[in-house]
Design a protein around this motif. Structure first.
Motif, short mmCIF file in Angstrom:
data_model
loop_
_atom_site.label_atom_id
_atom_site.label_comp_id
_atom_site.label_asym_id
_atom_site.label_seq_id
_atom_site.Cartn_x
_atom_site.Cartn_y
_atom_site.Cartn_z
N ASP A 235 17.60 26.59 43.81
CA ASP A 235 18.70 25.62 43.84
C ASP A 235 19.68 26.10 44.91
O ASP A 235 20.25 27.19 44.80
N PRO A 240 17.02 30.23 40.03
CA PRO A 240 17.88 30.13 38.84
C PRO A 240 17.86 31.42 38.03
O PRO A 240 16.89 32.17 38.04
N PHE A 262 19.34 27.77 32.36
CA PHE A 262 19.14 28.30 33.72
C PHE A 262 17.72 28.83 33.94
O PHE A 262 17.49 29.73 34.74
N TRP A 264 13.42 27.62 34.50
CA TRP A 264 12.56 26.54 35.00
C TRP A 264 11.13 26.78 34.54
O TRP A 264 10.74 27.92 34.27
N ILE A 275 13.63 21.85 35.31
CA ILE A 275 14.75 22.79 35.29
C ILE A 275 15.62 22.52 34.07
O ILE A 275 15.65 21.39 33.54
#
Length: 543
Positions: A235, A240, A262, A264, A275
């Protein structure tokens, strides 16, 4: 059906003795016979408004035998005029790479008694046309297929009917068959996505922007189908905090999963990622793409995968519609890893051009209409010799070519989403990664001061590719530069016969008393023009 005049054929005993007594297949003997004057048959399949019909034409009257399993007791009417030509080129432009082109090919038939007038009422475009060569004593099954083409249209006059031709690459002008979002929610996207193409990914794809399909659940799609693996998700260029939390067997399982904040997750079986956070910027992924039938990442294998699975009703049959030897030779010669990511419509031709251009290669269709691949390189051995004995009265000539480049920039390591500083998180990304995402390509560059001095119009050649690794790009740059320091020569070679054993990509030994060719040079045929009425050919040979 039209053309029912009684026609005959030679008895087997009327064939030349060398054909009657030989154990070699008759068509192979014909190809090796310099004195043969072949009989040509044309079988076309226009649409008459109700169904596909058949048109049977010949350069001389011919009827198939009653025991011809493929086509029993079928007359072919002698209507082919002297205007019977086939033309094809290996490269679609001046640069020796990419895909084949064809122009000016046509079959003209005499319109005696207005028998061809109804051709004007038929639909010809996209319809199959086959041309066969043999002798009158051959059974139909012994004729050789010398061209499998597609009709591009027809003209009919009082005197003649002309079928305009192009090779089967007409199907490659169509859009790649990508799935479309229905816009019904979930994996089919929202209403605003209805009719939008689904993404496709092949090989190793770096920094691709997946397509959001369900923002409420944070689900994105990378490929319309199964993929090998998702190596990273970012991101604004940053992974993440909770990282990857698992892979799920289906879209439904991925959508129903309970995920940590947070984190994925992936569903490689169907090409999705999810996500569990509100993205601060653009989501990007590195992934290894399509695994339909197994993971592939080199040019020949990805080209094979696309043309056999993504042409819809026109999918090529594997192996019947592929020149298996050329695919194997290309894959053996170059296993370089490439990556291809498509999120918008694209023609099959443009995709094949990009794939094969990445290794300074090309694609074309052979006489039977099968797709073949090749890599541009100097030839060491020849399939056949062309000498002054068969070269036409105008002799061999040299064709002007563009000045060779003095600098070559081969682009590699493509990032599919370029991200500038404003698109990336401040202070959280290494300088190396920031530079990586900032530019679409990295470059392998070679220069030649000698070429620059010798060729005043020489310029830089920028050669973007799908190559992933620098070493492979270095190899392509070295090959291109070697052709600059020792430039290609392109010869025009007229020949006093239509040699059915030669076609694009064949290697020949060209030997002539003209232009310093007495010792002979080995080159590759890159253009063919055959006039069957005049029994002549003209080749362009790259040496």
């Amino acid at each position: 059906m039209m053309f029912l005049a009684p026609l005959g054929t030679l008895a087997l005993s009327e064939l030349p003795t060398r054909y009657r007594l030989a154990t070699t297949p008759p068509y192979a003997l014909l190809l090796a016979d310099p004195d043969a004057r072949p009989l040509f048959l044309v079988l076309a399949h226009p649409y008459d408004g109700a169904a596909e019909t058949a048109v049977y034409l010949a350069s001389e009257s011919y009827r198939t035998r009653p025991d011809d399993a493929d086509l029993s007791s079928q007359p072919f009417v002698s209507r082919l005029s002297k205007s019977f030509q086939i033309n094809a080129s290996l490269f679609s432009g001046a640069t020796p790479s990419g895909g084949a082109s064809n122009a000016g090919s046509e079959i003209e038939a005499l319109n005696e008694g207005h028998d061809l007038d109804d051709w004007a009422d038929y639909a010809w475009d996209g319809r199959s046309v086959q041309v066969y060569a043999g002798l009158r004593g051959f059974s139909f099954g012994e004729f050789g297929l010398i061209a499998r083409w597609t009709a591009d249209g027809v003209e009919v006059s009082r005197a003649s009917g002309t079928i305009h031709l192009r090779d089967r690459s007409a199907i490659f002008e169509k859009q790649l068959q990508q799935g479309l979002y229905a816009g019904t929610g979930g994996r089919e996207g929202g209403p605003d996505q209805a009719g939008v193409v689904k993404p496709l990914g092949y090989g190793y794809v770096r920094n691709a922007q997946p397509v959001p399909v369900d923002l409420a659940l944070g689900i994105y799609q990378l490929h319309d189908g199964p993929i090998s693996w998702v190596h990273a998700l970012r991101d604004k260029g940053v992974p993440p905090g909770a990282g990857w939390t698992g892979d799920y067997a289906s879209y439904a399982a991925l959508a129903a999963a309970t995920m940590p904040a947070f984190g994925w997750a992936s569903c490689v079986a169907e090409g999705f990622v999810r996500i569990n956070f509100m993205p601060a910027g653009q989501i990007t992924c590195d992934f290894s793409g399509d695994v339909t039938g197994g993971y592939v990442d080199n040019c020949a294998a990805i080209a094979r995968r696309i043309v056999t699975t993504r042409l819809g009703a026109d999918n090529l049959a594997d192996p019947d519609d592929l020149d298996a030897a050329s695919f194997l030779a290309t894959e053996t010669a170059n296993l370089a890893t490439i990556g291809l990511y498509l999120t918008a419509t694209a023609t099959v031709r443009s995709v094949l051009d990009a794939i094969m251009g990445s290794i300074y290669g090309y694609w074309y269709l052979d006489r039977s209409g099968s797709l073949a691949l090749g890599i541009l390189d100097r030839q060491s051995g020849a399939d056949i010799s062309i000498t002054d004995k068969i070269i036409g009265p105008d002799g061999v000539s040299i064709i002007s070519t563009d000045p060779p480049p003095w600098r070559v920039n081969v682009g590699y390591g493509k990032v599919w989403l370029v991200q500038r500083d404003a698109d990336l998180a401040a202070g959280s990304i290494s300088d190396a990664d920031r530079a990586l995402y900032h530019d679409e390509y990295r470059y392998s560059t070679l220069e030649s001061a000698e070429v620059k001095a010798a060729h005043k119009l020489s310029d830089t050649l920028d050669w973007p590719t799908l190559l992933v690794n620098k070493a492979d790009a270095d190899g392509v740059a070295g090959r291109i530069m070697s052709y600059s320091t020792s430039p290609w020569r392109r010869f025009r070679v007229p020949v006093n016969r239509a040699n059915l054993s030669l076609w694009l990509d064949k290697s020949i030994l060209l030997q002539s008393d003209d232009l310093g060719l007495s010792s002979g040079v080995v080159g590759k045929i890159v253009s063919v023009s055959e006039d069957y009425g005049a029994n002549t050919s003209e080749y362009e040979v790259l040496v």
